[in-house]
Write a protein that holds these residues in place. Structure first.
Motif, PDB file in Angstrom:
ATOM      1  N   TYR A  81      -5.539  20.945  48.879  1.00  0.00           N
ATOM      2  CA  TYR A  81      -4.312  21.443  48.260  1.00  0.00           C
ATOM      3  C   TYR A  81      -4.679  22.315  47.055  1.00  0.00           C
TER       4      TYR A  81
ATOM      5  N   TYR B  53      -7.046  15.151  47.598  1.00  0.00           N
ATOM      6  CA  TYR B  53      -7.359  14.222  48.675  1.00  0.00           C
ATOM      7  C   TYR B  53      -8.452  14.790  49.581  1.00  0.00           C
TER       8      TYR B  53
ATOM      9  N   PRO C 292       2.004  14.332  50.399  1.00  0.00           N
ATOM     10  CA  PRO C 292       0.976  13.986  49.392  1.00  0.00           C
ATOM     11  C   PRO C 292       1.539  13.278  48.166  1.00  0.00           C
TER      12      PRO C 292
ATOM     13  N   ASP D  99      -8.215  22.346  54.240  1.00  0.00           N
ATOM     14  CA  ASP D  99      -7.191  21.312  54.067  1.00  0.00           C
ATOM     15  C   ASP D  99      -7.041  20.838  52.627  1.00  0.00           C
TER      16      ASP D  99
ATOM     17  N   ASN E  31       0.961  17.920  55.403  1.00  0.00           N
ATOM     18  CA  ASN E  31       1.149  16.468  55.355  1.00  0.00           C
ATOM     19  C   ASN E  31      -0.173  15.759  55.624  1.00  0.00           C
ATOM     20  N   ILE E  32      -0.200  14.466  55.359  1.00  0.00           N
ATOM     21  CA  ILE E  32      -1.435  13.687  55.451  1.00  0.00           C
ATOM     22  C   ILE E  32      -1.249  12.562  56.457  1.00  0.00           C
ATOM     23  N   GLU E  33      -2.212  12.433  57.372  1.00  0.00           N
ATOM     24  CA  GLU E  33      -2.182  11.328  58.331  1.00  0.00           C
ATOM     25  C   GLU E  33      -2.979  10.164  57.749  1.00  0.00           C
TER      26      GLU E  33
ATOM     27  N   PHE F  73      -5.168  15.802  58.375  1.00  0.00           N
ATOM     28  CA  PHE F  73      -4.207  16.649  57.663  1.00  0.00           C
ATOM     29  C   PHE F  73      -3.499  17.544  58.691  1.00  0.00           C
TER      30      PHE F  73
ATOM     31  N   ILE G 177      -7.192   8.021  54.682  1.00  0.00           N
ATOM     32  CA  ILE G 177      -6.807   9.319  55.233  1.00  0.00           C
ATOM     33  C   ILE G 177      -7.678   9.657  56.442  1.00  0.00           C
TER      34      ILE G 177
END
Length: 551
Positions: free
Chosen positions: A270, A318, A365, A268, A350-352, A346, A343
């Protein structure tokens, strides 16, 4: 918000009740060194920590779930609780060291909490509240053991004050010190004051808070029982580089990794290809082959690429559990969207995020700004209960020349105070056993005024007095009357006083105020009308009252 620290507790039912447990082994922690004490529950991990397997150091992963189970004893050694998850623990007070809080656009971490402690005296069942819990000393060793490591004050604890036995019945947060971390507005405005009223703060991300051995708490199913945490077992779920997830691993079988290679990645993360703008998300890593499977954002395909061709994105670094705040966009500028978040997952690039108002949402992000963990860790231990305001030692008062302390001549049973708090009463400021302690005070209720009637057993000559209090809420204008047996606040306002004193900061700290002696010769009573306080607030506090003169 549901406690994320305790989700998915499939393999542990939670509660075991044991009335016959032997507590000797459990309380060995009181004889531990600091290092032993800190490591007693095994290794401590946070969400997003990088770990390796103790049996296979080349196997790297990231902590994605933490499940902690606690052993506890009550103070009478009658009950023990084993394998209790933290969502069944309840605090005694609202805030604790380490809590994350929000005030307007600022995020901070609590570094010190001062609690008002209310006790009931055994001799007369009277109640008094000690500011910061100062001046209270355990009557018996906590949990029936002798140790150098003090337990926090807690309801039901037997304590001594000024040689008198009493029992703690309540604790309430009085103020907290906060270390401010970040401003979501990214402006150059100064942070709020470190010292804050607990009512002005909002606690956020409670699932990130941790319990430790030696904490005092309550079990939600048995709220009448105060218990001490004596054992912690920690299990974690780990997302390994190969894309698999292993659950409920004992923390002692994992080793924390402070850093990994620049071309070594976690699921996860980036990444970009050859320092280009070609953005993707790591799906898995083959550590032996030094290859990485990447799902490219806005494209359907996945590629297996040499790890040496990939780099972490310089902004989107992240991780799970990362504290973030929302970048101000045109869409968010005039909205009521929450500022700070944590956070929690993922998905598809996208990020939850769990926000500080309890909501969750998926964001891109570029909408976030991440906070480095060093920004929200502890930087110092400068706040402690030994600050000047909290010291509970007796006040040293110098009696003016040729005078005596007139307290021995006061008819204490007939003393009255109008507009006093039921618990923060006149006895706290006037009686010998209590006025010396800074933790005790007299407080007004409806407004800032206090009217104190002090009768004497025989005629006295009043020469001077001390009326002390805190610099913020201490008394300012003090009017004095003599021989007024039936007197209320309206009378005090309409009647010309025999003398008036405007208290300075030196007076509040203990410097005596000299009176017009001819006005207070051979008087049977003195009435003190505190008209206002130093800063015009609605609450006046008086810590001590001394009367000096001759009989």
């Amino acid at each position: 918000m549901e406690d994320k620290d305790n989700a998915d507790l499939d393999s542990h039912s939670g509660l075991e009740f044991d009335n016959n447990s032997d507590s000797d082994d459990v309380f060995d922690y009181f004889r531990m060194t600091k290092e032993d004490f800190d490591d007693a529950s095994g290794r401590r991990f946070r969400h997003g920590d990088v770990v390796s397997s103790m049996s296979n150091p080349d196997k790297l992963g990231q902590v994605v779930q933490i499940n902690r189970f606690f052993g506890m004893f009550d103070s009478d050694d009658l009950y023990s609780f084993q394998d209790i998850p933290s969502n069944q623990l309840k605090r005694i007070t609202k805030f604790a060291k380490g809590d994350l809080v929000v005030l307007t656009h600022w995020l901070g971490r609590v570094v010190y909490v001062s609690c008002d402690t209310t006790v009931k005296f055994e001799n007369d069942d009277s109640l008094r509240t000690f500011r910061g819990g100062t001046g209270l000393y355990p009557r018996f060793p906590s949990w029936n053991i002798s140790c150098d490591r003090p337990c926090p004050l807690h309801p039901g604890q037997q304590v001594m004050v000024a040689g008198k036995p009493c029992t703690v019945i309540d604790l309430v947060d009085r103020f907290v010190y906060v270390e401010w971390i970040a401003n979501s507005e990214c402006s150059g405005s100064p942070p709020p004051p470190d010292k804050q009223d607990p009512n002005s703060l909002t606690q956020v991300f409670s699932y990130l808070s941790t319990w430790k051995i030696g904490d005092v708490c309550k079990h939600v199913s048995y709220p009448e029982i105060v218990v001490l945490i004596t054992d912690i077992r920690t299990f974690v779920d780990v997302s390994w580089q190969d894309g698999s997830t292993e659950r409920n691993i004992p923390s002692t079988l994992l080793k924390p990794i402070s850093d990994i290679g620049v071309h070594d990645f976690l699921v996860d993360q980036y990444v970009v290809l050859d320092n280009s703008e070609h953005l993707g998300v790591v799906k898995s890593v083959n550590h032996r082959e030094k290859t990485t499977t990447v799902k490219w954002i806005n494209r359907l395909n996945e590629d297996i690429i040499s790890s040496s061709r990939l780099n972490r994105h310089h902004l989107f670094n992240y991780h799970l559990g990362n504290l973030v705040f929302r970048r101000i966009t045109k869409e968010a500028e005039n909205s009521d969207l929450s500022s700070f978040g944590s956070i929690i997952g993922f998905k598809d690039g996208n990020i939850e995020v769990a926000w500080d108002d309890g909501t969750t949402s998926m964001v891109q992000p570029q909408e976030l700004h991440g906070l480095d963990r060093n920004d929200y860790g502890y930087k110092s231990d400068e706040y402690s209960s030994s600050s000047d305001e909290e010291v509970g030692d007796s006040l040293v008062v110098e009696i003016p020349d040729s005078n005596v302390d007139l307290l021995d001549f006061v008819d204490l049973q007939s003393v009255k105070c109008l507009n006093e708090s039921h618990i923060h009463c006149i006895s706290n400021a006037l009686e010998k056993d209590y006025r010396d302690f800074k933790g005790l005070n007299l407080e007004s209720t409806a407004d800032e005024q206090l009217l104190i009637y002090i009768p004497f057993k025989q005629p006295i000559n009043l020469h001077s007095l001390i009326i002390g209090g805190p610099l913020e809420e201490g008394p300012k204008t003090v009017n004095l009357f003599a021989n007024k047996t039936h007197f209320d606040v309206s009378d005090a306002i309409e009647t010309t006083p025999r003398d008036t004193a405007i208290l300075s900061e030196d007076n509040l700290r203990g410097k005596a105020v000299k009176l017009k002696q001819v006005k207070f010769q051979s008087v049977h009573s003195v009435t003190i009308f505190i008209e206002d306080n130093q800063y015009g607030s609605k609450l006046t506090r008086v810590e001590r009252i001394y009367l000096f003169g001759t009989s």
